[in-house]
Design a protein around this motif. Structure first.
Motif, PDB file in Angstrom:
ATOM      1  N   ASP A  10       0.839  -1.195   0.000  1.00  0.00           N
ATOM      2  CA  ASP A  10       0.000   0.000   0.000  1.00  0.00           C
ATOM      3  C   ASP A  10       0.875   1.246   0.000  1.00  0.00           C
ATOM      4  OD1 ASP A  10      -2.162   1.676   0.089  1.00  0.00           O
ATOM      5  OD2 ASP A  10      -2.413   1.514   2.270  1.00  0.00           O
ATOM      6  N   GLY A  11       0.712   2.089  -1.020  1.00  0.00           N
ATOM      7  CA  GLY A  11       1.495   3.305  -1.153  1.00  0.00           C
ATOM      8  C   GLY A  11       2.874   3.091  -1.752  1.00  0.00           C
ATOM      9  N   VAL A  46     -11.015  -0.855   2.998  1.00  0.00           N
ATOM     10  CA  VAL A  46      -9.608  -0.474   2.865  1.00  0.00           C
ATOM     11  C   VAL A  46      -9.170  -0.713   1.415  1.00  0.00           C
ATOM     12  CG1 VAL A  46      -7.241  -0.935   3.623  1.00  0.00           C
ATOM     13  CG2 VAL A  46      -9.126  -0.977   5.270  1.00  0.00           C
ATOM     14  N   THR A  67      -5.738  -0.694  -1.368  1.00  0.00           N
ATOM     15  CA  THR A  67      -4.283  -0.732  -1.536  1.00  0.00           C
ATOM     16  C   THR A  67      -3.937  -0.094  -2.870  1.00  0.00           C
ATOM     17  OG1 THR A  67      -4.119  -2.779  -0.248  1.00  0.00           O
ATOM     18  CG2 THR A  67      -2.272  -2.217  -1.696  1.00  0.00           C
ATOM     19  N   GLU A  68      -3.069   0.915  -2.835  1.00  0.00           N
ATOM     20  CA  GLU A  68      -2.660   1.628  -4.046  1.00  0.00           C
ATOM     21  C   GLU A  68      -1.190   1.369  -4.330  1.00  0.00           C
ATOM     22  OE1 GLU A  68      -3.539   5.735  -3.797  1.00  0.00           O
ATOM     23  OE2 GLU A  68      -5.718   5.462  -3.897  1.00  0.00           O
ATOM     24  N   THR A 118      -5.373   0.453  -8.027  1.00  0.00           N
ATOM     25  CA  THR A 118      -6.068   0.470  -6.735  1.00  0.00           C
ATOM     26  C   THR A 118      -6.812  -0.848  -6.568  1.00  0.00           C
ATOM     27  OG1 THR A 118      -6.340   2.875  -6.857  1.00  0.00           O
ATOM     28  CG2 THR A 118      -7.743   1.673  -5.303  1.00  0.00           C
ATOM     29  N   HIS A 124      -9.357  -2.713  -4.070  1.00  0.00           N
ATOM     30  CA  HIS A 124     -10.300  -2.423  -2.998  1.00  0.00           C
ATOM     31  C   HIS A 124     -10.506  -3.637  -2.111  1.00  0.00           C
ATOM     32  CE1 HIS A 124     -11.443   1.488  -4.685  1.00  0.00           C
ATOM     33  NE2 HIS A 124     -11.375   0.899  -5.879  1.00  0.00           N
ATOM     34  N   THR A 178      -5.613  -5.880   1.514  1.00  0.00           N
ATOM     35  CA  THR A 178      -4.251  -5.398   1.774  1.00  0.00           C
ATOM     36  C   THR A 178      -3.297  -6.438   1.217  1.00  0.00           C
ATOM     37  OG1 THR A 178      -4.196  -6.444   3.972  1.00  0.00           O
ATOM     38  CG2 THR A 178      -4.975  -4.147   3.844  1.00  0.00           C
TER      39      THR A 178
END
Length: 507
Positions: free
Chosen positions: A423-424, A472, A474-475, A484, A486, A489
Motif C-alpha cells: 500500500d502506497g 480499505v 491498496t494503491e 487500486t 479495494h 491489503t
C-alpha cells in the motif's frame, strides 16, 4: 407516368425538353410530337390530334391527348396556339383556346431525337468531297471580292456554304471514328469480320487522310488571303436584312457572320490555336491502326486466350436453344465438364484407406494436395530439395531472449519483496505487471476470501499475501499509472516453506 403526375410536371430548364423521351408513355408522346413537327406551323387541337393518331392506328381519347399535350407544354415542347378565337359560343371559344403548336426548341429536340433513334449502328461515309468544294468556294469568295460592288446575297450564299460544308464534314468524321472506336474495343473481333474491318481501315482511312493532306494547304492559303479582307466581307454581309427580336436583341445569325467564326475555321486547318484538325485526324488514324495490330497479335498468339471463341459459343448457344431439357443437361455437363462430385484418391499416403470413390465429400477426411498436382496435374516434384537451415543461431537467440526475460522477472520480484507492504509503494511497470498477474491467479483460485491467502512463484522465490479488509484500499503506483485494489491489503515476501497445514493454499 400517371395523368396526375404528368399534369403536375414542372419545367426544369431546357433539360425538361427531353423528359418525354424517357416517360412511361414515351411512344404516345413521340407520336404526338410527330404530328406537330411534321408540317410547318402545325396548329392542332386535342380532338384533331386524337383523330390523326387514330388514322395512324394509335387510339387515344381526347382527354388523354389533352393530358399528354399539357405535359408537353409544361416541359416546354409545346406552346399554346395563336389562332384567332372569334367564335359564336363560349364552348367554341374554350375549344379554340385548347390548341397547341411545337415550340422552337421542342421541335429541334424532337427532330434530333428521331434522327438519333433512326440512325444505323454501322459506319457512315465521311463527306470528304466537301474539302475540295470548300477550297473552290473560298476561291469564289475571293473572286467576288475583286468586284467593285459584290452581290451581298451571292456572297452570303458562298459563306454559308463554306461553313455548312465544314460542319457536315466534322460531323461525318466524328461519327466515323466513333464507330471505329466501338469496333476496335471488341475483344472478339476475328475471322472474316476482322479481315473486312482491316480493309476498311487500310483503304478508307488512308483515303480520308490523303484527301485532308491534299486539300488542307489550298484551304489554308485561301484563308490567308481572305482574313485581311474579312472586315469588308462582314460589312457586306451586314447590309443584308436581319431579324430583330421584339426586345431589340438580334436573332441568332448564320455561321460566318463574325470574325470568331472565321478565326476558328482557319485554326482548324492551320493549327493556329494548337488544335489542328488534320493532325487530329492523322493521330486518330494512327491510333486505330495500332489497335488493329494489337488485335492481330492477339489472334496470332500461341498462348493464353489468343483465339476468339465467339463463334464456338454462339454455336453452343444455338444447340442449347434447340434441344430438350434432359438433353440440355447432358450437353452442359459435356461442354463445361460439370459432373457429379467424387472423391479423387491422391495415392496410398492418404490417412484413412477406408475413404474410396464412393465416399461423400461430407464424410471423407480432407487431404493435402501438392501444388504440382493441383496446378499442373503432375505427381513428381520439380527442382531440387531446399537446403535444411541450421537452427543453431536461432536456438542461441531464443536462449538469450529467455535469459533476459527471466532476469527482468527476478529483478521485478526483488523489487516487490523490498517493498514489503504494497500500500502506497511505488514500483516499476515490470514489477506492477508481475504483481497483477499473481493477484489475478490468486483471485481466480479463491472466489470468496474469508481470511489471508497467498500466491507463490517458486521460480522467483516470491509470495504475494492478500488479506480481506472491508473499506480499505491498496494503491500501487508506477510511472505509467496507479493500480487500486479495494477491500484487500497486499504484502510481498519470500516464499515460506509451507507446512502440511498450509499445503492447500500454495501454488
Amino acid at each position: 407516368m400517371p395523368n396526375g403526375e404528368e399534369e403536375s410536371a414542372e419545367p426544369a430548364g431546357r433539360t425538361s425538353l427531353f423528359a418525354y423521351l424517357t416517360a412511361s408513355s414515351s411512344v404516345e408522346y413521340r407520336a404526338i410530337m410527330d404530328l406537330f413537327t411534321g408540317p410547318l406551323l402545325a396548329d392542332l387541337s386535342a380532338a384533331e390530334v386524337a383523330q390523326q393518331l387514330a388514322e395512324r392506328g394509335q387510339r387515344l381519347s381526347a382527354d388523354e391527348v389533352t393530358a399528354r399535350c399539357e405535359s408537353l407544354r409544361g416541359w416546354g415542347n409545346l406552346v399554346r396556339g395563336v389562332r384567332d378565337a372569334r367564335v359564336p359560343t363560349v364552348r367554341d371559344f374554350l375549344r379554340a383556346r385548347s390548341r397547341y403548336q411545337a415550340s422552337k426548341l421542342g421541335g429541334r429536340v424532337h427532330r434530333d431525337a428521331e434522327a438519333v433513334l433512326a440512325a444505323g449502328e454501322g459506319a457512315q461515309e465521311v463527306a470528304r468531297e466537301l474539302l475540295g468544294a470548300t477550297a473552290g468556294m473560298l476561291s469564289r469568295i475571293i473572286e467576288r471580292l475583286r468586284e467593285p460592288d459584290p452581290d451581298p446575297e451571292a456572297l452570303a450564299g458562298d459563306v454559308t456554304t463554306v461553313f455548312n460544308n465544314q460542319r457536315l464534314f466534322n460531323e461525318s468524321v466524328r461519327d466515323f471514328y466513333a464507330y471505329l472506336n466501338a469496333v476496335l474495343s471488341r475483344y472478339d473481333l476475328a475471322g472474316d469480320e476482322y479481315r473486312q474491318f482491316k480493309e476498311l481501315l487500310l483503304e478508307y482511312i488512308d483515303l480520308i487522310t490523303a484527301d485532308v493532306s491534299r486539300h488542307t494547304p489550298a484551304i489554308v492559303a485561301r484563308c490567308d488571303r481572305i482574313l485581311p479582307l474579312l472586315d469588308r466581307i462582314l460589312a457586306i454581309l451586314d447590309k443584308l436584312p436581319t431579324l430583330i427580336m421584339p426586345d431589340g436583341t438580334p436573332a441568332d445569325r448564320m455561321p460566318g457572320r463574325s470574325r470568331a467564326d472565321w478565326d476558328q475555321f482557319h485554326a482548324w486547318y492551320s493549327g493556329g490555336d494548337g488544335r489542328s484538325g488534320p493532325e487530329t485526324l492523322r493521330a486518330a488514324a494512327d491510333q486505330a491502326l495500332r489497335q488493329l495490330l494489337t488485335n492481330a497479335k492477339r489472334m496470332l498468339a500461341a498462348a493464353g486466350t489468343g483465339v476468339s471463341r465467339r463463334a464456338d459459343l454462339l454455336g453452343l448457344a444455338a444447340r442449347f436453344d434447340q434441344c430438350e431439357p434432359e438433353e440440355a443437361h447432358r450437353l452442359f455437363a459435356t461442354a463445361f465438364g460439370v459432373f457429379p462430385a467424387r472423391h479423387l484418391l491422391g495415392g496410398p499416403e492418404e490417412p484413412d484407406p477406408r475413404d474410396g470413390v464412393n465416399t461423400s465429400w461430407w464424410d471423407a477426411i480432407p487431404i493435402d494436395v501438392p501444388m504440382s498436382l493441383r496446378d499442373r496435374g503432375e505427381r513428381q516434384t520439380r527442382g531440387r530439395s531446399a537446403a535444411v537451415p541450421d537452427p543453431g543461431l536461432d536456438e542461441e537467440l531464443l536462449l538469450r531472449q529467455a535469459e533476459d526475460e527471466a532476469r527482468a522477472r527476478r529483478l521485478a520480484a526483488d523489487e516487490l519483496v523490498a517493498a514489503g507492504a504494497l500500500d502506497g509503494a511505488r514500483v516499476s511497470p515490470a514489477a506492477r505487471d508481475l504483481l497483477l498477474g499473481m493477484l489475478g491467479a490468486l483471485l481466480a483460485k479463491n472466489q470468496e476470501l474469508d481470511g489471508a491467502v497467498a500466491e507463490t512463484n517458486t521460480d522467483l522465490d516470491l509470495e504475494i499475501t492478500a488479506i480481506p479488509v472491508p473499506g480499505v484500499a491498496t494503491e500501487i503506483s508506477a510511472r505509467d499509472g496507479t493500480v487500486t485494489v479495494h477491500d484487500l491489503t497486499l504484502h510481498a515476501g519470500r516464499v515460506r516453506r509451507a507446512s502440511s497445514g498450509d499445503a492447500g493454499r500454495t501454488a
